[in-house]
Design a protein around this motif. Structure first.
Motif, PDB file in Angstrom:
ATOM      1  N   GLN A  25       0.825  -1.207   0.000  1.00 58.83           N
ATOM      2  CA  GLN A  25       0.000   0.000   0.000  1.00 58.83           C
ATOM      3  C   GLN A  25       0.862   1.261   0.000  1.00 58.83           C
ATOM      4  O   GLN A  25       0.567   2.228  -0.714  1.00 58.83           O
ATOM      5  CB  GLN A  25      -0.922  -0.004   1.223  1.00 58.83           C
ATOM      6  CG  GLN A  25      -2.038  -1.044   1.153  1.00 58.83           C
ATOM      7  CD  GLN A  25      -2.780  -1.159   2.465  1.00 58.83           C
ATOM      8  OE1 GLN A  25      -2.244  -0.853   3.542  1.00 58.83           O
ATOM      9  NE2 GLN A  25      -4.023  -1.602   2.405  1.00 58.83           N
ATOM     10  N   GLU A  26       1.925   1.246   0.796  1.00 57.73           N
ATOM     11  CA  GLU A  26       2.813   2.411   0.852  1.00 57.73           C
ATOM     12  C   GLU A  26       3.519   2.623  -0.482  1.00 57.73           C
ATOM     13  O   GLU A  26       3.732   3.770  -0.908  1.00 57.73           O
ATOM     14  CB  GLU A  26       3.815   2.246   1.985  1.00 57.73           C
ATOM     15  CG  GLU A  26       3.156   2.341   3.366  1.00 57.73           C
ATOM     16  CD  GLU A  26       4.095   2.035   4.505  1.00 57.73           C
ATOM     17  OE1 GLU A  26       5.220   1.538   4.232  1.00 57.73           O
ATOM     18  OE2 GLU A  26       3.721   2.267   5.667  1.00 57.73           O
ATOM     19  N   ARG A  27       3.854   1.540  -1.162  1.00 52.72           N
ATOM     20  CA  ARG A  27       4.478   1.645  -2.481  1.00 52.72           C
ATOM     21  C   ARG A  27       3.525   2.301  -3.475  1.00 52.72           C
ATOM     22  O   ARG A  27       3.915   3.188  -4.245  1.00 52.72           O
ATOM     23  CB  ARG A  27       4.884   0.250  -2.956  1.00 52.72           C
ATOM     24  CG  ARG A  27       5.458   0.197  -4.355  1.00 52.72           C
ATOM     25  CD  ARG A  27       5.865  -1.217  -4.696  1.00 52.72           C
ATOM     26  NE  ARG A  27       6.346  -1.325  -6.067  1.00 52.72           N
ATOM     27  CZ  ARG A  27       6.832  -2.424  -6.592  1.00 52.72           C
ATOM     28  NH1 ARG A  27       6.913  -3.522  -5.856  1.00 52.72           N
ATOM     29  NH2 ARG A  27       7.248  -2.468  -7.841  1.00 52.72           N
ATOM     30  N   ILE A  28       2.262   1.895  -3.446  1.00 50.83           N
ATOM     31  CA  ILE A  28       1.262   2.490  -4.337  1.00 50.83           C
ATOM     32  C   ILE A  28       1.035   3.949  -3.977  1.00 50.83           C
ATOM     33  O   ILE A  28       0.936   4.818  -4.857  1.00 50.83           O
ATOM     34  CB  ILE A  28      -0.057   1.699  -4.259  1.00 50.83           C
ATOM     35  CG1 ILE A  28       0.146   0.278  -4.817  1.00 50.83           C
ATOM     36  CG2 ILE A  28      -1.166   2.414  -5.020  1.00 50.83           C
ATOM     37  CD1 ILE A  28      -1.026  -0.648  -4.575  1.00 50.83           C
ATOM     38  N   ARG A  29       0.966   4.248  -2.678  1.00 49.01           N
ATOM     39  CA  ARG A  29       0.753   5.624  -2.236  1.00 49.01           C
ATOM     40  C   ARG A  29       1.870   6.544  -2.747  1.00 49.01           C
ATOM     41  O   ARG A  29       1.621   7.643  -3.244  1.00 49.01           O
ATOM     42  CB  ARG A  29       0.698   5.689  -0.710  1.00 49.01           C
ATOM     43  CG  ARG A  29       0.293   7.069  -0.182  1.00 49.01           C
ATOM     44  CD  ARG A  29       0.675   7.221   1.284  1.00 49.01           C
ATOM     45  NE  ARG A  29       0.126   6.183   2.114  1.00 49.01           N
ATOM     46  CZ  ARG A  29      -1.120   6.200   2.605  1.00 49.01           C
ATOM     47  NH1 ARG A  29      -1.922   7.210   2.336  1.00 49.01           N
ATOM     48  NH2 ARG A  29      -1.545   5.210   3.370  1.00 49.01           N
ATOM     49  N   ALA A  56       3.624  10.850  -6.409  1.00 48.53           N
ATOM     50  CA  ALA A  56       4.604  11.390  -7.348  1.00 48.53           C
ATOM     51  C   ALA A  56       3.961  11.857  -8.648  1.00 48.53           C
ATOM     52  O   ALA A  56       4.549  12.621  -9.405  1.00 48.53           O
ATOM     53  CB  ALA A  56       5.669  10.336  -7.649  1.00 48.53           C
ATOM     54  N   ASP A  57       2.730  11.387  -8.915  1.00 45.33           N
ATOM     55  CA  ASP A  57       2.008  11.775 -10.124  1.00 45.33           C
ATOM     56  C   ASP A  57       1.205  13.030  -9.818  1.00 45.33           C
ATOM     57  O   ASP A  57       0.123  12.972  -9.240  1.00 45.33           O
ATOM     58  CB  ASP A  57       1.082  10.643 -10.562  1.00 45.33           C
ATOM     59  CG  ASP A  57       0.284  10.980 -11.815  1.00 45.33           C
ATOM     60  OD1 ASP A  57       0.561  12.037 -12.415  1.00 45.33           O
ATOM     61  OD2 ASP A  57      -0.602  10.187 -12.165  1.00 45.33           O
ATOM     62  N   THR A  58       1.723  14.160 -10.187  1.00 48.50           N
ATOM     63  CA  THR A  58       1.099  15.443  -9.833  1.00 48.50           C
ATOM     64  C   THR A  58       0.275  16.038 -10.963  1.00 48.50           C
ATOM     65  O   THR A  58      -0.134  17.196 -10.884  1.00 48.50           O
ATOM     66  CB  THR A  58       2.177  16.452  -9.411  1.00 48.50           C
ATOM     67  OG1 THR A  58       3.120  16.599 -10.480  1.00 48.50           O
ATOM     68  CG2 THR A  58       2.900  15.975  -8.157  1.00 48.50           C
TER      69      THR A  58
END
Length: 302
Positions: A61-65, A70-72
């Motif tokens: 979950q933290e990896r996906i978060r 990072a996608d702004t």
């Protein structure tokens, strides 16, 4: 998009299988990876929320978060997180064998650490990255106790016909404390939710659909395709879904503090269990293990 075109994610995970759509629109996460093979090889795998599985889910979950943060791009669409299972059940709930051992040893701190880990994973299922994520649970086998709670944390619940969901905790004089009340009362009335939490019934998903607890029932074997179809439909209304996520949290917010407060009450109640309750818990563990072992041996021989 066909569910057959998903791309595996390389990971050291041993209990969680994580794959992603090539478009980047969804992550598909399967608990109890290779459950049948584990049982056939003598590991006696039990499809519950073990500490190992919870840590792997939190890491994923933290990896996906981080990826979403990072996608702004201001017009980025809705992202989907699908929770399913590689076992013949969705999840049988908390690790009762661990609970029994910790309670008998008087180890409240370890039990509290486990409960808090459950809550962190549950909260992430509900709100992985603010308004950006729509979570979907695909129920292809029974979801009991914490397994039912995990499904309730998701925005959409798709269940296959013939499966069941319920809370067995009252059988050993405990209550479901990992988000059941918080999330169930956002779908049905509080009095009805309390009855469900205390009657130990395993509800057929067809009844839960009529009650409004789950969102869709599909024929057996069609759950994953139903989720893929849902994701495709949602991409045409990504902006509306993001807005609804924000509205939902504004009107009926779910706070991490509320969930942690309830689970602390659960830990205190668990530490008060007497020998009769613990023996009932241990009998339930043995029954679940026999069932899991029998089903997984059948799958391995198929």
């Amino acid at each position: 998009m066909s569910i057959l075109t998903r791309v595996p994610i390389e990971s050291a995970s041993s209990l969680l299988r994580h794959v992603a759509d090539p478009t980047g629109n969804a992550d598909w996460c399967y608990m109890h990876a290779q459950a049948a093979e584990r049982s056939a090889n003598g590991f006696g795998y039990h499809p519950c929320f073990s500490e190992s599985l919870l840590h792997e889910m939190k890491w994923m979950q933290e990896r996906i978060r981080r990826s979403l943060a990072a996608d702004t791009a201001p017009r980025a669409g809705i992202h989907h997180f699908v929770l399913a299972s590689d076992s013949d059940v969705f999840n049988l709930g908390g690790d009762l064998s661990l609970f029994s051992r910790l309670i008998r040893n008087g180890d409240r701190q370890h039990l509290l650490d486990y409960a808090r880990l459950c809550i962190e994973v549950a909260f992430n299922l509900h709100r992985l990255h603010e308004d950006r994520v729509h979570s979907v649970a695909v129920i292809q086998g029974d979801a009991l106790g914490g397994g039912f709670e995990a499904a309730l944390c998701c925005h959409t619940i798709i269940a296959e016909a013939g499966t069941g969901m319920g809370f067995p905790e009252v059988l050993f004089d405990l209550f479901p404390g990992m988000g059941a009340y918080t999330f169930l009362t956002r779908r049905i009335a509080p009095a009805q939710a309390e009855r469900m939490m205390l009657n130990a019934r395993v509800y057929p998903v067809e009844e839960l659909l009529r009650m409004g607890v789950i969102d869709q029932v599909v024929p057996r074997g069609d759950g994953l395709q139903a989720a893929a179809d849902l994701i495709k439909r949602h991409q045409r209304m990504s902006n509306a879904l993001r807005a609804m996520n924000a509205v939902r949290e504004a009107c009926r917010p779910v706070s991490l503090e509320e969930l942690l407060s309830v689970t602390t009450q659960w830990v205190d109640a668990a530490m008060r269990l007497n020998d009769r309750g613990l023996k009932t818990m241990e009998r339930l563990v043995r029954a679940q293990q026999r069932r899991a072992g029998s089903n997984e041996r059948a799958l391995a021989l198929a």
